[in-house]
Design a protein around this motif. Structure first.
Motif: not given
Length: 154
Positions: A100-107, A126-135, A144-154
């Protein structure tokens, strides 16, 4: 679909952040929605009757007949997107397709980010806000477990 499977699905919704879940099997579709009222189940019969199944202190799920796909929005506090439930983390809509998205993509707000698969149910996050995917913190295909971090925005 047998009653035991439906009960497991209701328990899954009751113990996760999933607010709505739809499952179809062998011509039967069950839709479970988390509400502040008692749990109810509607069968595919012409005159569905609510049936109490379980109840939790704050929010309880209910099931009803319907067919749309399930979509879940994960919160994005401080740029971290957490898994809304336990399951397998998928970056692409299906095997062999681009993520769906890669690190560095604007969403943009509402754009699909990833899928969590639990009990053969695929929940699109789905994204709750716009921004760039950091990693990506989680790896594709990882449990993955409930609440586990899976993606980070810049």
């Amino acid at each position: 679909m047998d009653l035991e499977k439906i009960k497991k699905l209701i328990e899954f919704v009751g113990s996760s952040r999933v607010s709505e879940l739809t499952v179809s099997q062998e011509g039967t579709t069950v839709r479970i929605i988390r509400e502040n009222s008692a749990v109810s189940l509607q069968s595919p019969s012409p005159q569905p009757q609510p049936v109490p199944v379980a109840q939790t202190a704050s929010e309880t799920p209910r099931a009803e007949e319907q067919a749309p796909a399930s979509t879940v929005t994960a919160p994005v506090p401080s740029g971290i997107v957490a898994a809304p439930s336990f399951g397998l983390f998928h970056r692409a809509p299906s095997p062999g397709t681009p993520p769906f998205v890669e690190a560095g993509d604007e969403v943009r707000h509402g754009q699909e980010l990833f899928i969590i698969e639990a009990m053969k149910v695929f929940n699109t996050v789905r994204a709750e806000r716009s921004g760039r995917i950091a990693r990506f913190i989680a790896n594709d295909g990882e449990d993955v477990e409930l609440g586990q971090p899976v993606l980070e925005f810049e």
